[in-house]
Design a protein around this motif. Structure first.
Motif, mmCIF file in Angstrom:
data_model
loop_
_atom_site.group_PDB
_atom_site.id
_atom_site.type_symbol
_atom_site.label_atom_id
_atom_site.label_comp_id
_atom_site.label_asym_id
_atom_site.label_seq_id
_atom_site.Cartn_x
_atom_site.Cartn_y
_atom_site.Cartn_z
ATOM 1 N N GLU A 70 -12.450 79.967 -30.374
ATOM 2 C CA GLU A 70 -11.980 79.999 -28.979
ATOM 3 C C GLU A 70 -13.066 79.560 -28.000
ATOM 4 O OE1 GLU A 70 -9.310 80.211 -26.038
ATOM 5 O OE2 GLU A 70 -8.812 80.679 -28.113
ATOM 6 N N VAL A 71 -14.330 79.811 -28.339
ATOM 7 C CA VAL A 71 -15.422 79.395 -27.445
ATOM 8 C C VAL A 71 -15.474 77.880 -27.308
ATOM 9 C CG1 VAL A 71 -16.833 81.456 -27.801
ATOM 10 C CG2 VAL A 71 -17.154 79.480 -29.279
ATOM 11 N N PHE A 102 -20.096 78.040 -21.339
ATOM 12 C CA PHE A 102 -19.812 77.379 -20.063
ATOM 13 C C PHE A 102 -20.980 76.498 -19.637
ATOM 14 C CE2 PHE A 102 -17.523 81.400 -20.338
ATOM 15 C CZ PHE A 102 -16.233 80.895 -20.394
ATOM 16 N N ASP A 122 -12.699 73.280 -21.753
ATOM 17 C CA ASP A 122 -11.954 73.488 -20.515
ATOM 18 C C ASP A 122 -12.857 73.748 -19.307
ATOM 19 O OD1 ASP A 122 -9.595 73.113 -21.902
ATOM 20 O OD2 ASP A 122 -9.315 75.259 -22.273
ATOM 21 N N TYR A 123 -14.168 73.768 -19.522
ATOM 22 C CA TYR A 123 -15.111 74.036 -18.443
ATOM 23 C C TYR A 123 -15.383 72.753 -17.639
ATOM 24 C CZ TYR A 123 -19.248 75.776 -16.033
ATOM 25 O OH TYR A 123 -20.159 76.149 -15.075
ATOM 26 N N ASP A 159 -13.124 77.144 -24.613
ATOM 27 C CA ASP A 159 -13.758 77.533 -23.346
ATOM 28 C C ASP A 159 -14.706 76.434 -22.876
ATOM 29 O OD1 ASP A 159 -12.428 79.979 -23.413
ATOM 30 O OD2 ASP A 159 -14.171 81.075 -24.198
#
Length: 125
Positions: free
Chosen positions: A52-53, A32, A59-60, A56
């Motif tokens: 998947e990170v 993030f 999408d942050y 993340d």
């Protein structure tokens, strides 16, 4: 243009280090982080559970808005699955698939990728 990358085994990191361009590595423990400038994403080829990170990170906050395109590294022995992670991200985030390289890339790959990034940057100006 900034380069953002994710590396699992170190192959992608080795490719990025050869580029000698400003780069940020997505940290699995804390993806993030907000990038407030246009960037190209470089990812290895792995199942979504491992990458998947990257989603993340994308999408942050406003990161998705700054994503200009994706490049992928992989193994040509995987045939149609070669660089599928990068292809999936390009499709899912509606950005171009800019470049593909095998393992940590050749010197020719490095020069070709730098040219792609430079051309993308000049279109933005």
């Amino acid at each position: 243009m900034k380069i953002v990358y994710f590396s699992v085994t170190g192959q992608t990191r080795r490719f990025i280090k050869k580029l000698d361009l400003a780069a940020y590595e997505i940290e699995p423990a804390d993806p993030f982080f907000e990038i407030n400038e246009p960037f190209v994403l470089v990812v290895p080829t792995y199942d979504q559970e491992i990458t998947e990170v990257v989603n993340d990170f994308l999408d942050y906050k406003t990161n998705r808005e700054h994503l200009q395109g994706v490049a992928g590294g992989g193994n040509l022995n995987f045939a149609e699955l070669f660089v599928y992670t990068a292809k999936d991200i390009a499709r899912d985030y509606n950005v171009p698939m800019l470049f593909a390289f095998e393992f940590s890339g050749t010197n020719e790959d490095v020069e070709s990728f730098k040219k792609v990034v430079s051309e993308l940057e000049s279109k933005r100006n």
